[in-house]
Design a protein around this motif. Structure first.
Motif, PDB file in Angstrom:
ATOM      1  N   ARG A 161     -10.789  40.595 119.173  1.00 25.95           N
ATOM      2  CA  ARG A 161     -12.135  40.438 119.736  1.00 25.95           C
ATOM      3  C   ARG A 161     -12.919  39.340 119.003  1.00 25.95           C
ATOM      4  NH1 ARG A 161     -12.696  43.108 124.655  1.00 25.95           N
ATOM      5  NH2 ARG A 161     -11.577  45.078 124.580  1.00 25.95           N
ATOM      6  N   ALA A 162     -12.279  38.217 118.768  1.00 20.91           N
ATOM      7  CA  ALA A 162     -12.914  37.134 118.017  1.00 20.91           C
ATOM      8  C   ALA A 162     -14.035  36.497 118.832  1.00 20.91           C
ATOM      9  CB  ALA A 162     -11.888  36.084 117.635  1.00 20.91           C
ATOM     10  N   VAL A 163     -15.128  36.188 118.151  1.00 27.57           N
ATOM     11  CA  VAL A 163     -16.274  35.552 118.822  1.00 27.57           C
ATOM     12  C   VAL A 163     -16.603  34.203 118.181  1.00 27.57           C
ATOM     13  CG1 VAL A 163     -17.280  37.745 119.559  1.00 27.57           C
ATOM     14  CG2 VAL A 163     -17.914  36.766 117.341  1.00 27.57           C
ATOM     15  N   ASP A 164     -15.727  33.703 117.306  1.00 33.46           N
ATOM     16  CA  ASP A 164     -16.015  32.453 116.612  1.00 33.46           C
ATOM     17  C   ASP A 164     -14.746  31.624 116.484  1.00 33.46           C
ATOM     18  OD1 ASP A 164     -15.257  34.622 114.721  1.00 33.46           O
ATOM     19  OD2 ASP A 164     -15.285  32.988 113.262  1.00 33.46           O
ATOM     20  N   ASP A 165     -14.938  30.321 116.267  1.00 32.67           N
ATOM     21  CA  ASP A 165     -13.812  29.408 116.090  1.00 32.67           C
ATOM     22  C   ASP A 165     -14.304  28.212 115.284  1.00 32.67           C
ATOM     23  OD1 ASP A 165     -11.313  28.254 116.259  1.00 32.67           O
ATOM     24  OD2 ASP A 165     -11.124  28.575 118.428  1.00 32.67           O
ATOM     25  N   ALA A 166     -13.341  27.405 114.790  1.00 34.02           N
ATOM     26  CA  ALA A 166     -13.683  26.232 113.986  1.00 34.02           C
ATOM     27  C   ALA A 166     -14.380  25.185 114.851  1.00 34.02           C
ATOM     28  CB  ALA A 166     -12.420  25.642 113.366  1.00 34.02           C
ATOM     29  N   PRO A 167     -15.306  24.425 114.277  1.00 34.81           N
ATOM     30  CA  PRO A 167     -16.033  23.416 115.061  1.00 34.81           C
ATOM     31  C   PRO A 167     -15.164  22.197 115.366  1.00 34.81           C
ATOM     32  CG  PRO A 167     -16.715  23.329 112.762  1.00 34.81           C
ATOM     33  CD  PRO A 167     -15.804  24.517 112.884  1.00 34.81           C
ATOM     34  N   PHE A 168     -15.325  21.661 116.571  1.00 37.06           N
ATOM     35  CA  PHE A 168     -14.708  20.377 116.873  1.00 37.06           C
ATOM     36  C   PHE A 168     -15.283  19.320 115.940  1.00 37.06           C
ATOM     37  CE2 PHE A 168     -13.903  22.032 121.305  1.00 37.06           C
ATOM     38  CZ  PHE A 168     -12.520  21.922 121.227  1.00 37.06           C
ATOM     39  N   GLY A 169     -14.432  18.401 115.492  1.00 34.51           N
ATOM     40  CA  GLY A 169     -14.869  17.342 114.592  1.00 34.51           C
ATOM     41  C   GLY A 169     -14.832  17.717 113.134  1.00 34.51           C
ATOM     42  N   GLY A 170     -14.453  18.976 112.854  1.00 35.12           N
ATOM     43  CA  GLY A 170     -14.374  19.423 111.468  1.00 35.12           C
ATOM     44  C   GLY A 170     -15.724  19.832 110.924  1.00 35.12           C
ATOM     45  N   GLY A 171     -15.701  20.188 109.669  1.00 31.54           N
ATOM     46  CA  GLY A 171     -16.934  20.631 109.028  1.00 31.54           C
ATOM     47  C   GLY A 171     -16.832  22.074 108.576  1.00 31.54           C
ATOM     48  N   PRO A 172     -17.796  22.532 107.761  1.00 34.58           N
ATOM     49  CA  PRO A 172     -17.732  23.883 107.209  1.00 34.58           C
ATOM     50  C   PRO A 172     -18.119  24.939 108.236  1.00 34.58           C
ATOM     51  CG  PRO A 172     -19.770  22.825 106.543  1.00 34.58           C
ATOM     52  CD  PRO A 172     -18.971  21.789 107.287  1.00 34.58           C
ATOM     53  N   GLY A 173     -17.692  26.158 107.966  1.00 32.35           N
ATOM     54  CA  GLY A 173     -18.139  27.291 108.765  1.00 32.35           C
ATOM     55  C   GLY A 173     -17.469  27.393 110.113  1.00 32.35           C
ATOM     56  N   MET A 174     -17.962  28.371 110.885  1.00 31.72           N
ATOM     57  CA  MET A 174     -17.425  28.652 112.209  1.00 31.72           C
ATOM     58  C   MET A 174     -18.559  28.603 113.223  1.00 31.72           C
ATOM     59  SD  MET A 174     -14.202  29.222 111.539  1.00 31.72           S
ATOM     60  CE  MET A 174     -13.357  30.310 112.684  1.00 31.72           C
ATOM     61  N   VAL A 175     -18.181  28.495 114.494  1.00 33.81           N
ATOM     62  CA  VAL A 175     -19.143  28.400 115.586  1.00 33.81           C
ATOM     63  C   VAL A 175     -18.881  29.540 116.562  1.00 33.81           C
ATOM     64  CG1 VAL A 175     -19.958  26.977 117.520  1.00 33.81           C
ATOM     65  CG2 VAL A 175     -19.301  25.900 115.350  1.00 33.81           C
ATOM     66  N   MET A 176     -19.952  30.155 117.078  1.00 32.23           N
ATOM     67  CA  MET A 176     -19.782  31.212 118.076  1.00 32.23           C
ATOM     68  C   MET A 176     -19.279  30.602 119.380  1.00 32.23           C
ATOM     69  SD  MET A 176     -23.050  33.697 117.351  1.00 32.23           S
ATOM     70  CE  MET A 176     -22.299  35.123 118.145  1.00 32.23           C
ATOM     71  N   THR A 177     -18.180  31.126 119.883  1.00 36.40           N
ATOM     72  CA  THR A 177     -17.526  30.555 121.060  1.00 36.40           C
ATOM     73  C   THR A 177     -18.317  30.865 122.332  1.00 36.40           C
ATOM     74  OG1 THR A 177     -16.152  32.521 121.209  1.00 36.40           O
ATOM     75  CG2 THR A 177     -15.220  30.640 120.046  1.00 36.40           C
ATOM     76  N   PRO A 178     -18.201  30.001 123.347  1.00 37.86           N
ATOM     77  CA  PRO A 178     -19.037  30.175 124.540  1.00 37.86           C
ATOM     78  C   PRO A 178     -18.629  31.319 125.458  1.00 37.86           C
ATOM     79  CG  PRO A 178     -17.635  28.238 124.774  1.00 37.86           C
ATOM     80  CD  PRO A 178     -17.467  28.729 123.369  1.00 37.86           C
ATOM     81  N   GLU A 179     -17.325  31.638 125.530  1.00 37.62           N
ATOM     82  CA  GLU A 179     -16.887  32.609 126.533  1.00 37.62           C
ATOM     83  C   GLU A 179     -17.535  33.989 126.391  1.00 37.62           C
ATOM     84  OE1 GLU A 179     -14.847  30.724 124.743  1.00 37.62           O
ATOM     85  OE2 GLU A 179     -13.320  29.772 126.015  1.00 37.62           O
ATOM     86  N   PRO A 180     -17.497  34.621 125.210  1.00 38.53           N
ATOM     87  CA  PRO A 180     -18.121  35.954 125.110  1.00 38.53           C
ATOM     88  C   PRO A 180     -19.624  35.918 125.384  1.00 38.53           C
ATOM     89  CG  PRO A 180     -16.660  35.544 123.249  1.00 38.53           C
ATOM     90  CD  PRO A 180     -16.821  34.246 123.961  1.00 38.53           C
ATOM     91  N   LEU A 181     -20.305  34.905 124.880  1.00 40.38           N
ATOM     92  CA  LEU A 181     -21.741  34.809 125.110  1.00 40.38           C
ATOM     93  C   LEU A 181     -22.047  34.621 126.594  1.00 40.38           C
ATOM     94  CD1 LEU A 181     -22.730  32.629 122.047  1.00 40.38           C
ATOM     95  CD2 LEU A 181     -23.742  34.838 122.617  1.00 40.38           C
ATOM     96  N   ALA A 182     -21.284  33.796 127.270  1.00 44.92           N
ATOM     97  CA  ALA A 182     -21.514  33.587 128.704  1.00 44.92           C
ATOM     98  C   ALA A 182     -21.304  34.889 129.477  1.00 44.92           C
ATOM     99  CB  ALA A 182     -20.592  32.498 129.228  1.00 44.92           C
ATOM    100  N   ARG A 183     -20.246  35.641 129.130  1.00 44.05           N
ATOM    101  CA  ARG A 183     -19.993  36.907 129.829  1.00 44.05           C
ATOM    102  C   ARG A 183     -21.122  37.905 129.582  1.00 44.05           C
ATOM    103  NH1 ARG A 183     -14.577  36.584 127.266  1.00 44.05           N
ATOM    104  NH2 ARG A 183     -13.246  35.343 128.648  1.00 44.05           N
ATOM    105  N   ALA A 184     -21.654  37.913 128.359  1.00 48.71           N
ATOM    106  CA  ALA A 184     -22.740  38.837 128.047  1.00 48.71           C
ATOM    107  C   ALA A 184     -24.048  38.422 128.704  1.00 48.71           C
ATOM    108  CB  ALA A 184     -22.917  38.928 126.528  1.00 48.71           C
TER     109      ALA A 184
END
Length: 222
Positions: free
Chosen positions: A47-70
């Protein structure tokens, strides 16, 4: 009024919702709160809701699919995302939101949400201050209490939300209660005078003085 909260930490809210003005508003039927677990809208074993950012960089980004469904079923509500890039939260926002039938609060986490969610699913991005939190849950609680106390019959004395800080761009005056003398410090004589006009004049003068001295940014806007 209904308030929906989209979060990956739904257990953050139940205790607060049972206390104070929030608890009383819920018990009185003035408020309906729906806490939505974002992970219920995620796919995959974890049930992952995050992934690494395009272009690199620190941290993770909340992915669009779960948020769009919610957020799809909440189209038509006023959808607010807490983000540092948003407009600074102020009393006028809370006043405006308190008149809505349905407010949706989206709690970001990590480095933020995929920008396509902010662009296409969010009506308003809001920041609660020039600092960074681990997520939007604290901000959501802040907005909950700030909005709910403005609902009709939510507070014991309706005047409490009329004569308070930030009304007419002023801070509230100093307040005192019994005893009239405490450790040698006395309450201002005017408050004990029974002269309602003098008291009203004193309060207004103190509002102006406090605002001018402590919040010149507010005073300059008057």
């Amino acid at each position: 009024m209904k308030i929906s909260i989209v979060t990956i930490f739904p257990r953050y809210f139940p205790q607060a919702l049972g206390l104070g003005v929030l608890g009383r508003a819920l018990d009185a039927g003035l408020l309906d709160v729906d806490v939505i677990d974002l992970r219920e809208y995620a796919s995959g074993t974890h049930r992952a809701v995050d992934d690494a950012p395009f272009g690199g960089g620190p941290g993770m980004v909340m992915t669009p699919e779960p948020l769009a469904r919610a957020l799809d079923p909440l189209e038509g509500t006023h959808r607010v995302l807490f983000a540092p890039v948003g407009r600074r939260l102020g009393q006028s926002m809370l006043d405006r939101w308190s008149k809505l039938d349905h407010l949706t609060l989206v709690c970001g986490r990590y480095e933020g949400v995929d920008e396509r969610i902010a662009e296409h699913f969010i009506d308003e991005e809001v920041s609660v201050g020039d600092f960074v939190l681990a997520g939007g849950e604290v901000a959501a609680l802040l907005v909950l209490e700030g909005v709910v106390r403005l609902l009709p019959d939510a507070v014991g004395n309706p005047c409490s939300v009329v004569f308070e800080s930030f009304r007419e761009g002023l801070l509230e005056e100093p307040v005192y209660t019994r005893p009239a003398t405490f450790r040698g410090w006395s309450v201002p004589e005017v408050l004990l005078s029974g002269d309602h006009q003098r008291i009203a004049d004193w309060r207004h003068a103190k509002r102006q003085e406090r605002t001018r001295n402590r919040r010149p940014d507010l005073w300059d806007g008057n």
